[in-house]
Enzyme design. Structure first.
Site, short mmCIF file in Angstrom:
data_model
loop_
_atom_site.label_atom_id
_atom_site.label_comp_id
_atom_site.label_asym_id
_atom_site.label_seq_id
_atom_site.Cartn_x
_atom_site.Cartn_y
_atom_site.Cartn_z
N CYS A 124 5.25 0.72 -71.47
CA CYS A 124 4.09 0.16 -70.76
C CYS A 124 4.41 -1.23 -70.22
O CYS A 124 4.22 -2.23 -70.92
CB CYS A 124 2.89 0.07 -71.69
SG CYS A 124 2.39 1.64 -72.39
N THR A 126 4.13 -1.82 -66.28
CA THR A 126 3.40 -2.00 -65.01
C THR A 126 1.89 -2.11 -65.23
O THR A 126 1.32 -1.45 -66.10
CB THR A 126 3.71 -0.80 -64.09
OG1 THR A 126 5.12 -0.76 -63.89
CG2 THR A 126 3.01 -0.90 -62.76
N GLU A 127 1.28 -2.95 -64.42
CA GLU A 127 -0.18 -3.12 -64.43
C GLU A 127 -0.70 -2.98 -63.00
O GLU A 127 0.08 -3.10 -62.05
CB GLU A 127 -0.55 -4.51 -64.96
CG GLU A 127 -0.10 -4.72 -66.39
CD GLU A 127 -0.59 -6.03 -66.97
OE1 GLU A 127 -1.33 -6.77 -66.29
OE2 GLU A 127 -0.22 -6.30 -68.13
N GLY A 131 3.35 -4.91 -60.44
CA GLY A 131 4.32 -3.81 -60.36
C GLY A 131 5.72 -4.39 -60.30
O GLY A 131 6.35 -4.64 -61.32
N ASP A 239 18.33 -2.18 -66.89
CA ASP A 239 19.78 -2.04 -66.64
C ASP A 239 20.31 -0.77 -67.32
O ASP A 239 21.21 -0.10 -66.81
CB ASP A 239 20.56 -3.23 -67.24
CG ASP A 239 20.45 -4.48 -66.39
OD1 ASP A 239 19.92 -4.42 -65.27
OD2 ASP A 239 20.93 -5.54 -66.87
N GLN A 335 14.68 20.24 -43.21
CA GLN A 335 15.08 20.40 -41.80
C GLN A 335 15.93 21.66 -41.61
O GLN A 335 15.76 22.39 -40.64
CB GLN A 335 15.87 19.15 -41.37
CG GLN A 335 16.04 19.00 -39.88
CD GLN A 335 14.71 18.69 -39.18
OE1 GLN A 335 13.78 18.21 -39.80
NE2 GLN A 335 14.62 19.02 -37.91
N GLU A 362 10.87 2.71 -61.87
CA GLU A 362 11.96 1.89 -62.47
C GLU A 362 12.58 0.93 -61.45
O GLU A 362 13.79 0.70 -61.44
CB GLU A 362 12.99 2.77 -63.16
CG GLU A 362 12.37 3.43 -64.39
CD GLU A 362 13.35 3.87 -65.44
OE1 GLU A 362 14.39 3.24 -65.61
OE2 GLU A 362 13.04 4.86 -66.11
N GLY A 363 11.72 0.37 -60.61
CA GLY A 363 12.16 -0.59 -59.61
C GLY A 363 12.30 0.07 -58.26
O GLY A 363 13.11 0.99 -58.10
N THR A 364 11.51 -0.38 -57.28
CA THR A 364 11.53 0.24 -55.96
C THR A 364 12.91 0.06 -55.30
O THR A 364 13.72 -0.77 -55.75
CB THR A 364 10.49 -0.43 -55.02
OG1 THR A 364 10.84 -1.81 -54.89
CG2 THR A 364 9.07 -0.32 -55.58
N1 COS Z 1 19.54 -8.86 -67.81
C1 COS Z 1 19.26 -9.94 -68.58
N2 COS Z 1 18.50 -10.98 -68.14
C2 COS Z 1 18.02 -10.91 -66.88
C3 COS Z 1 18.28 -9.83 -66.03
C4 COS Z 1 19.07 -8.78 -66.54
N3 COS Z 1 19.35 -7.71 -65.78
N4 COS Z 1 17.66 -10.03 -64.85
C5 COS Z 1 17.03 -11.21 -64.93
N5 COS Z 1 17.25 -11.75 -66.17
C6 COS Z 1 16.77 -13.02 -66.68
C7 COS Z 1 17.27 -14.16 -65.79
O1 COS Z 1 18.55 -14.59 -66.22
C8 COS Z 1 16.22 -15.20 -66.00
O2 COS Z 1 16.44 -15.83 -67.24
P1 COS Z 1 15.95 -17.32 -67.59
O3 COS Z 1 14.54 -17.22 -68.03
O4 COS Z 1 16.86 -17.72 -68.70
O5 COS Z 1 16.10 -18.13 -66.35
C9 COS Z 1 14.94 -14.39 -66.13
O6 COS Z 1 15.35 -13.07 -66.54
C10 COS Z 1 14.13 -14.30 -64.85
O7 COS Z 1 14.95 -13.70 -63.86
P2 COS Z 1 14.57 -13.74 -62.31
O8 COS Z 1 14.39 -15.18 -61.90
O9 COS Z 1 15.57 -12.95 -61.57
O10 COS Z 1 13.14 -13.04 -62.31
P3 COS Z 1 12.15 -12.62 -61.14
O11 COS Z 1 10.77 -12.92 -61.55
O12 COS Z 1 12.61 -13.17 -59.83
O13 COS Z 1 12.23 -11.02 -61.14
C11 COS Z 1 13.02 -8.90 -60.47
C12 COS Z 1 13.36 -10.34 -60.86
C13 COS Z 1 12.14 -8.80 -59.22
C14 COS Z 1 14.34 -8.23 -60.20
C15 COS Z 1 12.30 -8.19 -61.65
O14 COS Z 1 11.00 -8.69 -61.82
C16 COS Z 1 12.25 -6.69 -61.53
O15 COS Z 1 13.21 -5.99 -61.84
N6 COS Z 1 11.10 -6.15 -61.06
C17 COS Z 1 10.92 -4.71 -60.99
C18 COS Z 1 10.29 -4.23 -62.22
C19 COS Z 1 10.37 -2.75 -62.34
O16 COS Z 1 11.43 -2.16 -62.24
N7 COS Z 1 9.22 -2.12 -62.56
C20 COS Z 1 9.17 -0.72 -62.77
C21 COS Z 1 8.50 -0.50 -64.07
S1 COS Z 1 9.34 0.52 -65.15
S2 COS Z 1 8.80 2.32 -64.59
#
Ligand code: COS
Length: 390
Positions: A124, A126-127, A131, A239, A335, A362-364
Protein backbone atom coordinates in the site's frame (compact mmCIF):
# COMPACT_ATOMS: atom_id res chain seq x y z
CA UNK A 1 32.48 -14.27 -20.16
CA UNK A 2 28.77 -13.59 -20.60
CA UNK A 3 26.67 -16.73 -20.77
CA UNK A 4 22.96 -16.38 -21.53
CA UNK A 5 22.16 -20.08 -21.19
CA UNK A 6 19.98 -21.42 -18.40
CA UNK A 7 21.09 -24.12 -15.97
CA UNK A 8 19.25 -27.47 -15.98
CA UNK A 9 17.37 -26.34 -12.84
CA UNK A 10 16.33 -23.09 -14.51
CA UNK A 11 15.14 -24.95 -17.60
CA UNK A 12 13.07 -27.22 -15.36
CA UNK A 13 11.65 -24.26 -13.41
CA UNK A 14 10.70 -22.43 -16.60
CA UNK A 15 9.10 -25.59 -18.01
CA UNK A 16 7.12 -26.10 -14.81
CA UNK A 17 5.91 -22.48 -14.80
CA UNK A 18 5.04 -22.75 -18.49
CA UNK A 19 3.08 -26.00 -17.98
CA UNK A 20 1.22 -24.37 -15.10
CA UNK A 21 0.39 -21.33 -17.24
CA UNK A 22 -0.69 -23.54 -20.16
CA UNK A 23 -2.81 -25.98 -18.12
CA UNK A 24 -4.19 -23.86 -15.28
CA UNK A 25 -4.16 -20.23 -16.45
CA UNK A 26 -4.67 -20.11 -20.23
CA UNK A 27 -7.85 -22.24 -20.39
CA UNK A 28 -9.75 -19.77 -18.18
CA UNK A 29 -7.92 -16.51 -18.92
CA UNK A 30 -10.34 -15.01 -21.47
CA UNK A 31 -13.42 -16.10 -19.52
CA UNK A 32 -12.02 -14.66 -16.26
CA UNK A 33 -11.20 -11.44 -18.11
CA UNK A 34 -14.80 -11.13 -19.28
CA UNK A 35 -16.35 -11.55 -15.86
CA UNK A 36 -13.50 -10.10 -13.76
CA UNK A 37 -13.43 -13.44 -11.95
CA UNK A 38 -11.15 -13.78 -8.94
CA UNK A 39 -8.74 -16.74 -9.56
CA UNK A 40 -9.04 -18.30 -6.08
CA UNK A 41 -8.49 -21.90 -7.24
CA UNK A 42 -5.49 -21.00 -9.38
CA UNK A 43 -3.86 -19.19 -6.46
CA UNK A 44 -4.36 -22.30 -4.32
CA UNK A 45 -2.85 -24.56 -7.00
CA UNK A 46 0.11 -22.23 -7.67
CA UNK A 47 0.81 -22.12 -3.96
CA UNK A 48 0.63 -25.94 -3.75
CA UNK A 49 3.15 -26.48 -6.56
CA UNK A 50 5.50 -23.83 -5.16
CA UNK A 51 5.15 -21.13 -7.79
CA UNK A 52 4.16 -18.42 -5.28
CA UNK A 53 6.32 -16.56 -2.77
CA UNK A 54 9.46 -17.44 -4.72
CA UNK A 55 11.63 -14.83 -2.97
CA UNK A 56 10.84 -15.84 0.61
CA UNK A 57 14.14 -17.17 1.97
CA UNK A 58 14.46 -20.79 3.01
CA UNK A 59 14.90 -19.86 6.70
CA UNK A 60 11.32 -18.52 6.65
CA UNK A 61 9.93 -21.53 4.81
CA UNK A 62 10.10 -20.22 1.24
CA UNK A 63 12.05 -21.52 -1.76
CA UNK A 64 14.57 -18.66 -1.60
CA UNK A 65 14.65 -18.37 -5.37
CA UNK A 66 16.91 -15.83 -7.06
CA UNK A 67 15.47 -12.70 -8.66
CA UNK A 68 16.46 -14.19 -12.01
CA UNK A 69 14.47 -17.36 -11.34
CA UNK A 70 11.54 -15.19 -10.25
CA UNK A 71 11.64 -13.51 -13.67
CA UNK A 72 11.51 -16.88 -15.43
CA UNK A 73 8.30 -17.64 -13.52
CA UNK A 74 6.78 -14.20 -14.10
CA UNK A 75 7.35 -14.30 -17.86
CA UNK A 76 5.35 -17.53 -18.04
CA UNK A 77 2.61 -16.08 -15.82
CA UNK A 78 2.45 -13.08 -18.19
CA UNK A 79 2.23 -15.44 -21.14
CA UNK A 80 -0.66 -17.29 -19.47
CA UNK A 81 -2.62 -14.23 -18.27
CA UNK A 82 -1.01 -11.21 -16.68
CA UNK A 83 -4.14 -10.47 -14.64
CA UNK A 84 -3.99 -13.85 -12.97
CA UNK A 85 -0.18 -13.60 -12.96
CA UNK A 86 -0.30 -10.30 -11.09
CA UNK A 87 -2.52 -11.91 -8.44
CA UNK A 88 0.03 -14.71 -8.09
CA UNK A 89 3.09 -12.46 -7.98
CA UNK A 90 1.90 -9.58 -5.77
CA UNK A 91 3.03 -11.27 -2.55
CA UNK A 92 6.56 -10.57 -3.82
CA UNK A 93 5.88 -6.81 -3.86
CA UNK A 94 4.22 -6.82 -0.45
CA UNK A 95 6.93 -9.07 1.00
CA UNK A 96 9.95 -7.11 -0.28
CA UNK A 97 9.76 -4.33 2.38
CA UNK A 98 9.47 -7.01 5.06
CA UNK A 99 12.48 -8.83 3.65
CA UNK A 100 14.55 -5.63 3.55
CA UNK A 101 13.40 -3.92 6.73
CA UNK A 102 11.58 -6.38 8.98
CA UNK A 103 12.76 -7.75 12.33
CA UNK A 104 13.36 -11.48 12.70
CA UNK A 105 10.04 -11.88 14.58
CA UNK A 106 8.07 -10.02 11.93
CA UNK A 107 9.60 -12.09 9.13
CA UNK A 108 8.86 -15.35 10.93
CA UNK A 109 5.28 -14.35 11.64
CA UNK A 110 4.24 -12.73 8.36
CA UNK A 111 6.25 -14.81 5.89
CA UNK A 112 5.08 -17.78 7.97
CA UNK A 113 1.46 -16.87 7.18
CA UNK A 114 2.20 -16.91 3.44
CA UNK A 115 4.10 -20.20 3.38
CA UNK A 116 1.76 -22.11 5.69
CA UNK A 117 -1.39 -21.34 3.73
CA UNK A 118 -2.23 -19.83 0.33
CA UNK A 119 -2.67 -16.37 1.84
CA UNK A 120 -2.07 -13.00 0.26
CA UNK A 121 -0.42 -9.74 1.24
CA UNK A 122 -0.73 -6.31 -0.38
CA UNK A 123 1.60 -3.35 -0.90
CA UNK A 124 0.00 0.00 0.00
CA UNK A 125 1.95 2.98 -1.31
CA UNK A 126 -0.26 4.87 -3.79
CA UNK A 127 -2.94 7.31 -2.66
CA UNK A 128 -5.58 9.25 -4.59
CA UNK A 129 -3.36 12.37 -4.56
CA UNK A 130 0.04 10.67 -4.42
CA UNK A 131 0.86 8.35 -7.32
CA UNK A 132 4.19 9.15 -8.99
CA UNK A 133 4.82 11.74 -6.27
CA UNK A 134 5.24 9.36 -3.35
CA UNK A 135 6.24 12.14 -0.92
CA UNK A 136 2.81 13.74 -1.37
CA UNK A 137 1.08 10.98 0.60
CA UNK A 138 -1.35 12.01 3.37
CA UNK A 139 -1.81 8.80 5.33
CA UNK A 140 -0.39 9.31 8.82
CA UNK A 141 1.03 7.04 11.49
CA UNK A 142 1.23 8.55 14.96
CA UNK A 143 3.19 6.89 17.75
CA UNK A 144 1.12 6.45 20.92
CA UNK A 145 3.00 4.53 23.60
CA UNK A 146 3.76 1.06 22.29
CA UNK A 147 1.47 1.48 19.28
CA UNK A 148 1.17 3.40 16.03
CA UNK A 149 -2.23 4.72 15.00
CA UNK A 150 -2.77 4.83 11.23
CA UNK A 151 -5.28 7.03 9.41
CA UNK A 152 -5.72 7.49 5.67
CA UNK A 153 -6.62 5.87 2.40
CA UNK A 154 -4.70 3.97 -0.28
CA UNK A 155 -5.81 3.24 -3.84
CA UNK A 156 -5.00 0.85 -6.69
CA UNK A 157 -4.00 -1.85 -4.20
CA UNK A 158 -3.38 -5.19 -5.92
CA UNK A 159 -5.01 -8.09 -4.03
CA UNK A 160 -6.29 -5.49 -1.53
CA UNK A 161 -9.67 -7.18 -1.16
CA UNK A 162 -8.16 -10.57 -0.33
CA UNK A 163 -4.98 -9.77 1.62
CA UNK A 164 -4.40 -10.91 5.19
CA UNK A 165 -1.70 -8.34 5.79
CA UNK A 166 -0.52 -5.13 4.22
CA UNK A 167 2.75 -3.22 3.94
CA UNK A 168 1.65 0.36 4.48
CA UNK A 169 3.55 3.60 3.97
CA UNK A 170 2.53 6.59 6.07
CA UNK A 171 3.80 9.99 7.16
CA UNK A 172 5.43 9.94 10.58
CA UNK A 173 6.71 13.49 10.14
CA UNK A 174 4.37 15.60 8.01
CA UNK A 175 6.88 18.41 7.50
CA UNK A 176 9.85 16.32 6.39
CA UNK A 177 8.84 15.44 2.80
CA UNK A 178 10.30 12.15 1.65
CA UNK A 179 12.30 11.95 4.89
CA UNK A 180 9.08 11.82 6.94
CA UNK A 181 7.66 8.54 5.60
CA UNK A 182 7.73 5.20 7.44
CA UNK A 183 6.62 1.69 6.50
CA UNK A 184 4.62 -0.78 8.58
CA UNK A 185 3.13 -4.23 8.55
CA UNK A 186 -0.61 -3.95 9.17
CA UNK A 187 -2.60 -7.15 9.72
CA UNK A 188 -6.10 -7.18 8.24
CA UNK A 189 -7.68 -7.84 11.62
CA UNK A 190 -6.30 -4.56 12.98
CA UNK A 191 -9.34 -2.99 11.29
CA UNK A 192 -8.37 -2.45 7.66
CA UNK A 193 -11.41 -1.48 5.56
CA UNK A 194 -11.68 -2.55 1.92
CA UNK A 195 -13.79 0.14 0.26
CA UNK A 196 -14.01 -0.51 -3.42
CA UNK A 197 -13.02 -2.98 -6.12
CA UNK A 198 -12.01 -1.20 -9.33
CA UNK A 199 -13.61 -2.13 -12.66
CA UNK A 200 -10.56 -2.10 -14.91
CA UNK A 201 -9.72 -1.91 -18.63
CA UNK A 202 -7.37 -4.89 -18.44
CA UNK A 203 -5.93 -7.45 -16.03
CA UNK A 204 -9.54 -7.89 -15.04
CA UNK A 205 -8.97 -11.11 -13.11
CA UNK A 206 -6.72 -9.29 -10.66
CA UNK A 207 -8.21 -7.53 -7.65
CA UNK A 208 -7.50 -3.81 -7.33
CA UNK A 209 -9.02 -2.16 -4.27
CA UNK A 210 -9.19 1.02 -2.25
CA UNK A 211 -8.15 0.52 1.36
CA UNK A 212 -8.96 2.73 4.33
CA UNK A 213 -7.42 2.98 7.78
CA UNK A 214 -9.54 4.69 10.45
CA UNK A 215 -7.59 4.83 13.72
CA UNK A 216 -6.02 1.45 12.95
CA UNK A 217 -3.72 0.53 15.84
CA UNK A 218 -0.70 -1.69 15.32
CA UNK A 219 2.11 -2.66 17.71
CA UNK A 220 5.10 -0.29 17.48
CA UNK A 221 7.34 -3.23 16.58
CA UNK A 222 5.46 -3.53 13.26
CA UNK A 223 7.56 -0.64 11.96
CA UNK A 224 9.82 -1.71 9.06
CA UNK A 225 13.41 -0.42 8.99
CA UNK A 226 13.72 2.81 10.96
CA UNK A 227 11.19 5.57 11.44
CA UNK A 228 11.28 8.05 8.50
CA UNK A 229 13.22 5.65 6.25
CA UNK A 230 10.13 4.46 4.40
CA UNK A 231 10.69 6.39 1.16
CA UNK A 232 14.11 4.88 0.62
CA UNK A 233 12.71 1.48 1.51
CA UNK A 234 9.98 1.91 -1.12
CA UNK A 235 12.55 2.84 -3.78
CA UNK A 236 14.69 -0.16 -2.89
CA UNK A 237 11.62 -2.39 -3.12
CA UNK A 238 10.74 -1.07 -6.58
CA UNK A 239 14.31 -1.69 -7.76
CA UNK A 240 13.76 -5.31 -6.77
CA UNK A 241 10.26 -5.79 -8.18
CA UNK A 242 10.45 -3.89 -11.49
CA UNK A 243 12.44 -6.73 -13.15
CA UNK A 244 9.51 -9.05 -12.40
CA UNK A 245 7.05 -6.58 -13.94
CA UNK A 246 9.31 -6.33 -16.99
CA UNK A 247 9.35 -10.13 -17.23
CA UNK A 248 5.57 -10.21 -17.14
CA UNK A 249 5.46 -7.59 -19.92
CA UNK A 250 7.76 -9.82 -22.01
CA UNK A 251 5.34 -12.68 -21.37
CA UNK A 252 2.35 -10.64 -22.60
CA UNK A 253 4.28 -9.59 -25.71
CA UNK A 254 5.33 -13.19 -26.38
CA UNK A 255 1.75 -14.37 -26.16
CA UNK A 256 0.56 -11.69 -28.62
CA UNK A 257 3.48 -12.45 -30.94
CA UNK A 258 2.68 -16.17 -31.03
CA UNK A 259 -0.98 -15.51 -31.81
CA UNK A 260 -0.02 -13.04 -34.55
CA UNK A 261 2.48 -15.44 -36.14
CA UNK A 262 -0.04 -18.30 -36.20
CA UNK A 263 -2.79 -16.10 -37.58
CA UNK A 264 -0.54 -14.63 -40.27
CA UNK A 265 0.13 -18.13 -41.59
CA UNK A 266 -3.58 -18.99 -41.78
CA UNK A 267 -5.22 -15.80 -42.96
CA UNK A 268 -5.27 -15.59 -46.75
CA UNK A 269 -5.53 -12.26 -48.56
CA UNK A 270 -4.58 -11.51 -52.18
CA UNK A 271 -4.29 -15.26 -52.71
CA UNK A 272 -1.53 -15.96 -50.17
CA UNK A 273 -1.22 -16.22 -46.37
CA UNK A 274 -0.68 -12.68 -45.08
CA UNK A 275 2.67 -13.86 -43.65
CA UNK A 276 3.89 -13.77 -47.25
CA UNK A 277 3.37 -9.99 -47.38
CA UNK A 278 6.35 -7.90 -46.39
CA UNK A 279 4.11 -5.44 -44.51
CA UNK A 280 3.23 -8.23 -42.10
CA UNK A 281 6.73 -9.74 -42.05
CA UNK A 282 8.23 -6.45 -40.89
CA UNK A 283 5.73 -6.16 -38.05
CA UNK A 284 6.50 -9.75 -37.01
CA UNK A 285 10.24 -9.03 -37.20
CA UNK A 286 9.96 -5.93 -34.99
CA UNK A 287 7.86 -7.86 -32.46
CA UNK A 288 10.49 -10.60 -32.30
CA UNK A 289 13.32 -8.12 -31.74
CA UNK A 290 11.41 -6.21 -29.04
CA UNK A 291 10.72 -9.43 -27.15
CA UNK A 292 14.36 -10.55 -27.27
CA UNK A 293 15.64 -7.11 -26.24
CA UNK A 294 13.06 -6.81 -23.45
CA UNK A 295 14.03 -10.20 -22.07
CA UNK A 296 17.76 -9.43 -22.14
CA UNK A 297 17.27 -6.12 -20.29
CA UNK A 298 15.04 -7.91 -17.79
CA UNK A 299 17.56 -10.67 -17.19
CA UNK A 300 20.37 -8.16 -16.75
CA UNK A 301 18.40 -6.16 -14.17
CA UNK A 302 17.67 -9.34 -12.18
CA UNK A 303 21.21 -10.71 -12.41
CA UNK A 304 22.62 -7.47 -10.94
CA UNK A 305 20.35 -7.93 -7.93
CA UNK A 306 21.39 -11.56 -7.55
CA UNK A 307 24.99 -10.36 -7.58
CA UNK A 308 24.18 -7.94 -4.71
CA UNK A 309 24.67 -4.91 -6.96
CA UNK A 310 22.57 -1.79 -7.29
CA UNK A 311 20.24 -2.18 -10.28
CA UNK A 312 18.24 1.09 -10.23
CA UNK A 313 19.20 2.06 -13.78
CA UNK A 314 18.98 -1.47 -15.21
CA UNK A 315 15.65 -2.02 -13.51
CA UNK A 316 14.14 1.14 -15.03
CA UNK A 317 15.62 0.33 -18.45
CA UNK A 318 13.98 -3.11 -18.27
CA UNK A 319 10.60 -1.94 -16.96
CA UNK A 320 10.45 1.00 -19.39
CA UNK A 321 11.46 -0.96 -22.46
CA UNK A 322 9.53 -4.15 -21.79
CA UNK A 323 6.32 -2.30 -20.90
CA UNK A 324 6.48 -0.05 -23.99
CA UNK A 325 7.36 -3.11 -26.10
CA UNK A 326 4.38 -5.05 -24.71
CA UNK A 327 2.09 -2.16 -25.66
CA UNK A 328 3.56 -1.95 -29.17
CA UNK A 329 3.67 -5.70 -29.79
CA UNK A 330 0.08 -6.24 -28.62
CA UNK A 331 -1.14 -3.26 -30.68
CA UNK A 332 0.63 -4.66 -33.75
CA UNK A 333 -0.80 -8.11 -33.04
CA UNK A 334 -4.27 -6.55 -33.26
CA UNK A 335 -3.13 -4.95 -36.53
CA UNK A 336 -2.02 -8.33 -37.94
CA UNK A 337 -5.51 -9.70 -37.15
CA UNK A 338 -7.04 -6.71 -38.93
CA UNK A 339 -10.70 -6.08 -38.09
CA UNK A 340 -10.89 -9.43 -36.29
CA UNK A 341 -8.27 -8.19 -33.83
CA UNK A 342 -10.81 -5.68 -32.55
CA UNK A 343 -13.39 -8.38 -31.83
CA UNK A 344 -13.56 -10.10 -28.46
CA UNK A 345 -13.93 -13.56 -30.05
CA UNK A 346 -10.24 -13.29 -30.95
CA UNK A 347 -7.50 -13.41 -28.31
CA UNK A 348 -5.36 -10.35 -28.96
CA UNK A 349 -7.58 -7.43 -27.88
CA UNK A 350 -7.40 -8.71 -24.27
CA UNK A 351 -3.62 -8.73 -24.46
CA UNK A 352 -3.61 -5.13 -25.73
CA UNK A 353 -5.81 -4.05 -22.81
CA UNK A 354 -3.68 -6.03 -20.35
CA UNK A 355 -0.44 -4.54 -21.70
CA UNK A 356 -1.53 -0.99 -20.91
CA UNK A 357 -1.12 -1.38 -17.17
CA UNK A 358 2.53 -2.38 -17.64
CA UNK A 359 3.23 1.25 -18.63
CA UNK A 360 1.41 2.44 -15.49
CA UNK A 361 1.93 0.31 -12.39
CA UNK A 362 5.14 0.11 -10.35
CA UNK A 363 6.15 3.45 -11.85
CA UNK A 364 4.79 4.89 -15.09
CA UNK A 365 6.79 4.84 -18.33
CA UNK A 366 7.55 8.52 -17.64
CA UNK A 367 8.84 7.83 -14.10
CA UNK A 368 11.15 5.15 -15.52
CA UNK A 369 12.50 7.72 -17.99
CA UNK A 370 12.97 10.18 -15.11
CA UNK A 371 15.00 7.59 -13.20
CA UNK A 372 17.00 6.69 -16.33
CA UNK A 373 17.73 10.38 -17.02
CA UNK A 374 18.85 11.00 -13.43
CA UNK A 375 21.00 7.91 -13.30
CA UNK A 376 22.53 8.83 -16.65
CA UNK A 377 23.16 12.49 -15.92
CA UNK A 378 24.32 11.91 -12.33
CA UNK A 379 25.74 8.41 -12.72
CA UNK A 380 26.39 6.17 -9.76
CA UNK A 381 28.45 3.08 -10.29
CA UNK A 382 26.43 -0.06 -11.07
CA UNK A 383 28.87 -2.17 -9.09
CA UNK A 384 27.94 -0.24 -5.93
CA UNK A 385 26.37 -2.66 -3.47
CA UNK A 386 22.55 -2.60 -3.40
CA UNK A 387 21.63 0.11 -0.87
CA UNK A 388 20.82 -0.66 2.76
CA UNK A 389 17.90 1.01 4.52
CA UNK A 390 19.84 3.55 6.56
N1 COS B 1 17.42 3.16 -3.91
C1 COS B 1 17.76 3.71 -2.72
N2 COS B 1 17.53 5.01 -2.42
C2 COS B 1 16.94 5.77 -3.36
C3 COS B 1 16.56 5.27 -4.62
C4 COS B 1 16.83 3.91 -4.87
N3 COS B 1 16.49 3.36 -6.05
N4 COS B 1 15.97 6.25 -5.34
C5 COS B 1 15.99 7.35 -4.58
N5 COS B 1 16.58 7.06 -3.38
C6 COS B 1 16.81 7.97 -2.27
C7 COS B 1 17.68 9.14 -2.73
O1 COS B 1 19.05 8.81 -2.60
C8 COS B 1 17.26 10.23 -1.78
O2 COS B 1 17.89 10.00 -0.54
P1 COS B 1 18.20 11.16 0.53
O3 COS B 1 16.96 11.36 1.33
O4 COS B 1 19.31 10.60 1.34
O5 COS B 1 18.57 12.39 -0.24
C9 COS B 1 15.78 9.97 -1.58
O6 COS B 1 15.57 8.58 -1.89
C10 COS B 1 14.88 10.84 -2.44
O7 COS B 1 15.21 10.58 -3.80
P2 COS B 1 14.72 11.54 -4.97
O8 COS B 1 15.18 12.94 -4.68
O9 COS B 1 15.14 10.95 -6.26
O10 COS B 1 13.13 11.49 -4.79
P3 COS B 1 11.93 12.12 -5.64
O11 COS B 1 10.91 12.63 -4.71
O12 COS B 1 12.45 13.05 -6.68
O13 COS B 1 11.26 10.83 -6.32
C11 COS B 1 10.88 9.22 -8.01
C12 COS B 1 11.89 10.04 -7.20
C13 COS B 1 9.92 10.10 -8.82
C14 COS B 1 11.70 8.38 -8.95
C15 COS B 1 10.06 8.32 -7.05
O14 COS B 1 9.17 9.08 -6.28
C16 COS B 1 9.30 7.22 -7.76
O15 COS B 1 9.85 6.18 -8.09
N6 COS B 1 7.98 7.44 -7.99
C17 COS B 1 7.14 6.42 -8.58
C18 COS B 1 6.51 5.63 -7.53
C19 COS B 1 5.90 4.38 -8.05
O16 COS B 1 6.54 3.59 -8.72
N7 COS B 1 4.63 4.17 -7.74
C20 COS B 1 3.95 2.99 -8.12
C21 COS B 1 3.41 2.38 -6.88
S1 COS B 1 3.79 0.74 -6.65
S2 COS B 1 2.41 -0.20 -7.69
Amino acid sequence: MVDFSLTDEQHALREMAHDFAAKEIRPVAWEFDKEGTWPAEIIKKAWEVGLMNSHIPEEYGGPGASYFDGCLIEEEFGWGCSGIGTSLAANGLAGAPLLLGGSEELKRKYFGMLVEEPKLAAFCLTEPDAGSDVSGMRTTAVRKGDKYVINGSKCFITNGGYADWFTVYAKTDKDAGHRGISAFIVPKEAGVIVDKKEDKMGQRASNTATITFNDVEIPADHLLAEENKGFKLAMMVLDRTRPGVAAMAVGIARAAFEFAVDYSKQRVQFGVPIAMHQAIQFMIADMATDIEAGRLLTWQSAVLLDQGKRNTLASSHAKRFAADAAMKVTTDAVQVYGGYGFIKDYPVEKLMRDAKIMQLYEGTAQIQRLVIARETLLPRRVDEPAAAVA
